[in-house]
Write an enzyme that holds these catalytic residues in place. Structure first.
Site, PDB file in Angstrom:
ATOM      1  N   ALA A 148      15.475   0.815 -13.845  1.00  0.00           N
ATOM      2  CA  ALA A 148      16.594   0.698 -14.776  1.00  0.00           C
ATOM      3  C   ALA A 148      16.246  -0.296 -15.875  1.00  0.00           C
ATOM      4  CB  ALA A 148      17.868   0.252 -14.047  1.00  0.00           C
ATOM      5  N   GLU A 388      15.636  -7.078 -25.290  1.00  0.00           N
ATOM      6  CA  GLU A 388      17.001  -7.229 -25.830  1.00  0.00           C
ATOM      7  C   GLU A 388      17.538  -5.916 -26.369  1.00  0.00           C
ATOM      8  OE1 GLU A 388      17.943 -10.718 -24.746  1.00  0.00           O
ATOM      9  OE2 GLU A 388      19.039 -10.415 -26.596  1.00  0.00           O
ATOM     10  N   GLY A 389      17.064  -4.817 -25.823  1.00  0.00           N
ATOM     11  CA  GLY A 389      17.488  -3.499 -26.293  1.00  0.00           C
ATOM     12  C   GLY A 389      16.460  -2.942 -27.266  1.00  0.00           C
TER      13      GLY A 389
END
Lengths: 409, 404
Positions: A148, A388-389
């Site tokens: 994930a 951070e994405g």
């Protein structure tokens, strides 16, 4: 108010101070930190002491101090914490890309504790950063798992209540400072079938039975920053370490705790990316000044000028939207879309700058004996469009705020 | 202290410009395009809003509100119709040309008629462009020859905005052919002067509300007093004139980008395919997200450049930021127009929807004042600490021609 881009006298002072430090002290050590995969603690301690002597405006002592604080409740009382931190982070990252991540303090673990922790928890977990005389301390943020990454809702690390403890099982990976941290904010689920509603956040302290550190990653760049795997095997976490207490999780708050962190940290990470991109851009610009014959009749002049301008304006565009996202946060206004915009733009602009810098310097640019910094920045910057994405995740966040009723793709 | 919040006064002006754009310009956009001009009543209202002289200082008859206010208003107007500002009455590019190149007295006298009643019916124009470069030297092919009483102008001018509407022109001509770009001068020429012929209006890809044309100057005589005699560094002033004009165009590009983005976003919300709005497909949504980023970034860059002109941070800083803002905003507008049509699919290609006009206007905007390439050369020269090279930065047949 009025539209204004002039920094305050204090912000300018701070910027100049960090800029000087970055140039004269940080940059000269940058390569050795990279090679030795770490920054000596004595240096971090000195830097921390210097920072506190210069006042909190330096935004160094806790790395992400300021970021993650709730916006001011009183609209007449404006804060400049996010803008300050953005300015400081850019300068520090200019000196060394890994340094901002290595600074002692709660790190990315700070914002969720600040946003969701009980008063007692805040005192307990932030208290350890008040005094470093017995050694430096770090906090960390453990969300990502082998299965994930971007899809944080899909975490599998499990937690179950057992008496006055929660029992955690699972693995976390790519955790910045995860091994050296005094505590990690760890996200787990009571039941994967519940999705976000099943998420719980714990502060897991070093030495908790059943908690161990797995491997430390060998990375492409940011090699001075520690990236750890964390292992939880029947790890027994005291119930008072459940972030925010049981009542916090009646609704979907668990997941929101994870996400809330990002609105304030994205402009900060964007600023670091801009700092690295700027380092590469300035290096290339100065290389051109010194090494190229730039008479107009040299056709290459206009080409090189065009490349430099594209790179420069890309970074400037990223900085402008980053300041805007930070300013919105300081104003206490919603900034999720803007935070994603700046993160996405800065990551790409800075990668572009690092690639172009090498290209502009020509073959010379890839020779690592002479231009080690250039090749280091090229390695360091890539992850700024990932952690951070990723750039893609930022676009999902932005899309959801542009389109009506878009829940997922 | 960093702030992205316009002042209360600016917000009020912005709101009236927005209202004007929404109520008058957007609904009439196609009508104006067909008419190839802005009707008198709309021009009068624009005049009453004080557009056109916003950024000019009070000393020369302007409103003295600065570049920041000007770009805020230009964005709103261009959102309504990106072409509109090119068809409003007023001095047009002549405003900044006079500000930078004329003496205060000259500028004041020439701008006065535009602020007076009936100013909306007047147009000014700048004749800079030429189809051919002079043989064997830098500079302009149009020549100004010194005579006993004044000057004689000979040459062909092209790419002149409002050529057939203007009653006053600022004509650039080579005063000293041996000095290349350093030897250029500018002269005020009134409509009807013997030897001046206004050429036929051209039909253009976009912004056809503007009237783009040319001039023939055949022994046009002007007095010494008609030569613009502002600052000593004429070339530097010329570059400043182009930069400021280009920044206004960049603000229009931001308005266009926002208009194209918003109409496209709304379309993607409403249009359904495969059982859901097309915006719920990632390929579409990500394209929209990219264009939203373009709008935000272009606006922030334009604001910062405008602020640099107003904020007294030095000319080089203002020129550099203008270069960055112009090139970014122009390219962003083209992307917004292009992707706008693309996401509309076949509907984007037909004129029932506004977006094809935005795309055409975007390309035309990219060729007004300074191109992205010229703006980049401007910014890079300053970054490299080199003198700005007029051969790379100023529009010409050898760099790129633009409409002024």
């Amino acid at each position: 108010m009025t539209i204004e881009f002039q920094l305050t006298a204090r912000q300018q002072e701070t910027r100049e101070a960090i800029r000087g430090l970055a140039k004269n002290v940080i940059r000269p050590q940058s390569l050795s930190w990279d090679r030795n995969s770490g920054i000596p603690e004595e240096f971090l301690l000195k830097l921390t002491m210097l920072a506190s002597s210069m006042g909190s405006g330096l935004a160094l002592t806790q790395g992400v101090r300021g970021a993650g604080e709730d916006g001011p409740k009183d609209p007449t009382k404006k804060s400049t914490a996010h803008v300050n931190t953005s300015i400081a982070s850019e300068e520090m990252a200019w000196g060394d890309a890994a340094l901002p991540l290595c600074l002692p303090g709660p790190g990315l673990g700070g914002p969720p504790v600040r946003a969701s922790g009980t008063t007692e928890q805040k005192e307990r977990f932030f208290g350890i950063f008040k005094d470093y005389s017995n050694g430096l301390r770090w906090g960390a943020y453990a969300l990502t798992e082998p299965g994930a990454g971007s899809d944080v809702a899909g975490i599998r690390t499990s937690c179950r209540k057992d008496g006055k403890h929660w029992v955690l099982n699972g693995r976390k990976c790519y955790i910045t400072n995860g091994a050296k941290a005094s505590w990690n904010v760890v996200f787990a689920t009571i039941d994967p079938a519940l999705g976000r509603a099943g998420h719980r956040a714990f502060v897991v302290e070093k030495g908790t039975p059943g908690f161990s550190v797995g491997r430390l990653e060998e990375k492409m760049g940011l090699r001075a920053s520690e990236t750890a795997e964390l292992v939880f095997e029947e790890c027994r976490v005291p119930e008072e370490n459940l972030l925010g207490g049981e009542e916090r999780y009646v609704s979907k708050e668990g997941f929101m705790t994870a996400m809330k962190t990002f609105d304030s940290t994205r402009p900060l990470v964007a600023s670091m990316a801009i700092g690295i991109g700027r380092a590469a851009y300035e290096y290339a610009r100065d290389f051109v000044k010194e090494n190229y014959s730039l008479a107009r009749h040299t056709p290459r002049y206009a080409q090189i000028a065009e490349r430099l301008a594209r790179t420069g304006r890309g970074l400037e565009a990223a900085r402008a939207v980053t300041w805007r996202a930070a300013w919105l946060a300081d104003e206490g206004k919603e900034n999720a879309k803007e935070a994603s915009i700046c993160k996405a733009m800065a990551g790409q602009a800075a990668i572009r700058a690092c690639i172009e810098a090498i290209e502009i310097c020509g073959a010379e640019g890839t020779i690592s004996e002479d231009h080690q910094l250039l090749e280091k920045w090229f390695r360091d910057i890539k992850v700024y469009d990932i952690f951070e994405g990723t750039g893609q995740i930022q676009r999902i966040v932005i899309s959801k705020r542009l389109l009506t009723d878009l829940k997922s793709f | 202290m960093i702030s992205f919040d316009p002042s209360e006064d600016q917000k009020l002006m912005q709101q009236s410009a927005e209202q004007f754009a929404k109520v008058l310009l957007r609904p009439k956009m196609r009508e104006l395009e067909k008419a190839r001009g802005v009707p008198e009543d709309v021009r009068r209202q624009a005049h009453e809003l004080g557009l056109g002289l916003v950024a000019l200082p009070e000393a020369v008859g302007g409103a003295g509100l600065g570049m920041t206010t000007a770009v805020l208003l230009e964005e709103e107007i261009a959102w309504g119709d990106p072409a509109a500002a090119f068809g409003f009455g007023g001095p047009g590019a002549m405003g900044f040309a006079l500000l930078e190149l004329a003496t205060t007295e000259q500028a004041k006298a020439l701008l006065e008629p535009f602020t007076a009643d009936g100013g909306h019916a007047r147009f000014g124009a700048v004749a800079w462009g030429e189809k051919k470069s002079p043989e064997g030297r830098d500079g302009l092919a149009t020549v100004a020859t010194k005579e006993a009483a004044g000057w004689k102008l000979d040459g062909e001018k092209a790419y002149v905005t409002s050529a057939d509407r203007a009653d006053t022109f600022v004509v650039f001509a080579q005063v000293d052919p041996s000095k290349g770009w350093e030897g250029v001068g500018a002269f005020v020429v009134k409509k009807g002067t013997p030897g001046l012929t206004v050429k036929e209006r051209k039909t253009t890809l976009g912004l056809d509300i503007a009237s783009f044309g040319g001039l023939t100057l055949d022994g046009v005589k002007v007095t010494d007093g008609d030569r613009l005699a502002g600052g000593k560094d004429f070339l530097g002033s010329t570059i400043r004139f182009f930069a400021k004009q280009a920044l206004l165009v960049a603000a229009r590009a931001v308005g266009l980008s926002r208009a194209a983005f918003e109409t496209t976003r709304d379309y993607c919300d409403a249009r359904r395919a495969f059982g859901k709005p097309i915006g719920h497909f990632q390929a579409v949504a990500f394209t929209l997200a990219d264009r939203a980023m373009d709008v935000e970034a272009a606006r922030a860059l334009v604001w910062r450049a405008a602020w640099a002109w107003d904020g007294g941070v030095g000319e080089n800083e203002a020129l550099k930021r203008t270069g960055w803002a112009v090139s970014f905003a122009l390219e962003a507008a083209m992307r917004c127009g292009d992707d706008g049509v693309q996401l509309h699919g076949g509907s984007g290609f037909v004129r029932d929807y506004p977006v094809e006009k935005f795309m055409r206007d975007a390309k035309q905007l990219q060729l007004c004042a300074l191109t992205a390439e010229q703006a980049d050369q401007l910014a890079a020269a300053i970054e490299l600490g080199r003198p700005v090279d007029p051969a790379l930065v100023l529009p010409s047949p050898t760099s790129q021609n633009t409409f002024i």
